[in-house]
Motif scaffolding. Sequence first.
Motif, PDB file in Angstrom:
ATOM      1  N   ASP A 122       0.823  -1.208   0.000  1.00  0.00           N
ATOM      2  CA  ASP A 122       0.000   0.000   0.000  1.00  0.00           C
ATOM      3  C   ASP A 122       0.864   1.269   0.000  1.00  0.00           C
ATOM      4  OD1 ASP A 122       0.929  -0.590   2.533  1.00  0.00           O
ATOM      5  OD2 ASP A 122      -0.818   0.252   3.567  1.00  0.00           O
ATOM      6  N   HIS A 123       2.010   1.189   0.708  1.00  0.00           N
ATOM      7  CA  HIS A 123       2.924   2.335   0.734  1.00  0.00           C
ATOM      8  C   HIS A 123       3.550   2.542  -0.646  1.00  0.00           C
ATOM      9  CE1 HIS A 123       5.748   5.210   2.463  1.00  0.00           C
ATOM     10  NE2 HIS A 123       6.725   4.574   1.815  1.00  0.00           N
ATOM     11  N   LEU A 124       3.895   1.425  -1.312  1.00  0.00           N
ATOM     12  CA  LEU A 124       4.483   1.497  -2.642  1.00  0.00           C
ATOM     13  C   LEU A 124       3.505   2.133  -3.620  1.00  0.00           C
ATOM     14  CD1 LEU A 124       6.676   0.802  -4.709  1.00  0.00           C
ATOM     15  CD2 LEU A 124       5.632  -1.481  -4.924  1.00  0.00           C
ATOM     16  N   ALA A 125       2.249   1.726  -3.545  1.00  0.00           N
ATOM     17  CA  ALA A 125       1.236   2.250  -4.467  1.00  0.00           C
ATOM     18  C   ALA A 125       1.025   3.754  -4.236  1.00  0.00           C
ATOM     19  CB  ALA A 125      -0.073   1.500  -4.278  1.00  0.00           C
ATOM     20  N   ALA A 126       0.975   4.167  -2.958  1.00  0.00           N
ATOM     21  CA  ALA A 126       0.774   5.584  -2.648  1.00  0.00           C
ATOM     22  C   ALA A 126       1.950   6.424  -3.125  1.00  0.00           C
ATOM     23  CB  ALA A 126       0.579   5.754  -1.139  1.00  0.00           C
TER      24      ALA A 126
END
Length: 631
Positions: free
Chosen positions: A604-608
């Motif tokens: 989720d951090h990578l996508a954000a």
Amino acid sequence: MAGRINDDDVKAVRDAVPIDAVVSEYLQLRNAGGGNLKGLCPFHDEKSPSFQVSPSKGLFHCFGCQEGGDTIAFVMKIDHLSFSETVERLAAKAGITLRYEEGGYNPSHQRGERIRLVEAHKAAAQFYVEQLDSPEAEIGRKFLAERGFDQAAAAHFGVGYSPAGWDHLTRYLRGKGFSDRELITSGLSQDGRRGPIDRFRGRLMWPISDTSGEVVGFGARKLRDDDNGPKYLNTPETSIYKKSQVLYGIDLAKKDIAKASRAVVVEGYTDVMACHLAGITTAIATCGTAFGGDHIKILRRLLMDNGSARVIFTFDGDAAGQKAALRAFEDDQKFAAETYIAIAPDNMDPCDLRLVKGDEAVRDLVEPRTPLFEFALRQIVGRYDLETPAGRGAALDEAAPVVARIKNSSSQHEVAVQLAGMLGILDTQFVVKRVSQLARWARDRGPAPAPTRGGSPHQQARPTAGPSGPALHLRSPAHRTERELLKLALQRPALVSPAFDAYGVDEFTAPPYAAVRQCIAEAGGAERGLADTREYLVGVLGVAPDDTVRKLVTELAVEVFHGKSIDEAYAGEHLVKVRLRAVDRRINDVQGSLSRLGSNVAPDHLAAAQNEVWVLQQYAQSLRNNGADAL
């Protein structure tokens, strides 16, 4: 104690007294372009002007020593006054009655010490002038008449008379509300067995004013044989009177000194009067002390000291006069101006010369004739027997170091050749080499030169104290752009508003510039400057956390722009550059963070993060394509 001065009154004072008018009382100002004025800084010694004044913004800034601020700050620093004393002084000049937040209107006994001492001297000067008409003062009027000064001349120079009694002035000033402590502190009175008594009694009185025209002391001439005091008695050293820093007649002469780039230095009060009445309105005199370094600083600022300026010293031709001339020559190299000496026929001073031969003879006397260096060298050489080799060698040994002190190499060479002629030494090159050798030795023994601080701030990197972080590096494109944008925000807020106020402090990479950006935000933003630029700048200066940031604000507020056309396109260009660099830095930061985390980053951090990079890249592209329209 009186309360704080009403803020509206402070603003009224600041608006009512033009900064260029105030600064011009202390130094000569010339056009610097862009609506600014320039002059030699009164706060540090410099050869070329780096001190600038912006009348439209009400600010000054020195690019050499970094002093800066508004009219109030200038007067506070140059006259060593408190804030309230300065506002009171400027208010009196502008005819503004001040209100105080506590205690109503400010009663006179609550004013600052300096203002009280100046007021006491002003009252004393008027008292002495009135006393000159008294029967007792007949001896003083006769003294003036015998020297060619009529009633109009006395009135023009404010000459007065101090009564012979013990406490005439003291009782008069007490009646005006001055305390005994103030009278003693001022030097107008002194302690007696039964309380304060007048310092000056039975004497002719000359008021001594500072550059701004305020009376700060007196020179008193003995008139009676039973007066056991010195021939001339001056005010003692006080907080407002320092004899090494005052020049008699400077208040009357300063405008003509600046206009003509010429000053005439005479020895006494009557010599100043004689010169002015003869049409030499650039004449001034020291007050019971030798002409020295502080006097030179005053004249240099008024002369805008350069090669076209002239300083002419008039001294008696007797031994004391020659000694005074040699003392003046000791400081000759502190002038860029050419210095000359004028000695009247029969060793008369200008006052006697005017009496005997008239005004024209005085005007002729002060036409530059003998360079001061030539006079000094002839005095040295004249002490030796030049008919013998030993005498010529001894004269050379004493005179050569004097010539070696001349800083300009071409002038030094020319004077060395003249010295050879004075000595009768046919081998001119021997004298020239000897002088050059002494000059070189002096340079080698001297301290290492300090880094240059004057000139344009764009020509050098200037380390800036204050906010932590790297020093300003003005060759950095980022720092140059940030500097220019801050100048726009301070000087031309209409060109960058409202976009500028949306910029974060972190968009400025130089910590000093970030500090200025923070000040603008705390002062209400650049949009506040649309209504009243001067008051907006006062607000920015008011929230500066320290003197370092405050000086940088004034520097940016008066500095000229790089561009030829300062318009919306120019402002938009700098708004875009600063924002684009901030966007690119953020993209690099996010991508660098992802790279360091590698496979350990949460999905989720990578996508954000990837989404943020994509949005930023699109915004950066829009800025590149559309310029300020994309802001």
